[in-house]
Design an enzyme around this catalytic site. Sequence first.
Site, PDB file in Angstrom:
ATOM      1  N   HIS A  96       0.881  -1.287  -0.132  1.00 41.76           N
ATOM      2  CA  HIS A  96       0.041   0.046   0.092  1.00 41.76           C
ATOM      3  C   HIS A  96       1.004   1.244  -0.025  1.00 41.76           C
ATOM      4  CE1 HIS A  96      -3.264   2.693   1.048  1.00 41.76           C
ATOM      5  NE2 HIS A  96      -2.942   3.176   2.238  1.00 41.76           N
ATOM      6  N   ASP A 119      -2.303   9.138   3.975  1.00 42.55           N
ATOM      7  CA  ASP A 119      -2.883   7.883   3.435  1.00 42.55           C
ATOM      8  C   ASP A 119      -4.024   7.892   2.705  1.00 42.55           C
ATOM      9  OD1 ASP A 119      -3.644   5.291   3.522  1.00 42.55           O
ATOM     10  OD2 ASP A 119      -3.488   4.881   5.783  1.00 42.55           O
ATOM     11  N   CYS A 138      -3.920   3.581  -4.875  1.00 44.14           N
ATOM     12  CA  CYS A 138      -3.412   4.267  -3.622  1.00 44.14           C
ATOM     13  C   CYS A 138      -2.056   5.106  -3.990  1.00 44.14           C
ATOM     14  CB  CYS A 138      -2.896   3.485  -2.669  1.00 44.14           C
ATOM     15  SG  CYS A 138      -2.003   1.920  -3.076  1.00 44.14           S
TER      16      CYS A 138
END
Length: 205
Positions: free
Chosen positions: A55, A72, A122
Amino acid sequence: MSGTTESQLNQLVGAMHLRHRFLGVFDKTFPGFLDPNRPASAIVNTGSRATGGMHWIAFAFDPIARKCYMFDPFGWSDRELWNLYKVKYDAFLRRTGLRQPDKCFELVRSVEAVQCPCSAACGLFSALFIASFDRYHTRPMDGNPIIDTVVGVKHSDMYKPEFQSILHRNQERMYFWFMKNNSFFRAHESELKRETAINSVPENH
């Protein structure tokens, strides 16, 4: 495969022609921001290169404001990051702090999701934040036309269909922003959209 690679992210960010120093794309061994006088940013993976990564998260450092930003796309807490990815960022934050005259800085982190859990984008969301920091370093998290391309959703709502539709629209708006502003994205649009598509990540990932 799903998601963006280290090479793709480096080229995507390279096409932005940033005014601050982009340190690069790292795995979880990112050393931190070691120059206390220079604005800088990085995209960091929660996994290792050996495992292929998991991620992407963006970090940026503003030496004038003495702030380190952690973006994030899911807005996970420290506990959730550990439970999901077995990763902590204490070490590099400590190294960053040790470089400050009084060994202090403020950590500012995202607390809402802008990405749907079903998406593998992401890396692209992290790159969008890097662009936001470059142009609006005093308010990169919100209140500027780059990061406001996307809308935050509370964690308690991110799995609800009516809010997932907001997150899906975020991704479409992000794609549109990159199409307008990034030559690498335009040249590789089909590939990048295919590898980061909505519903490309298994449920409950």
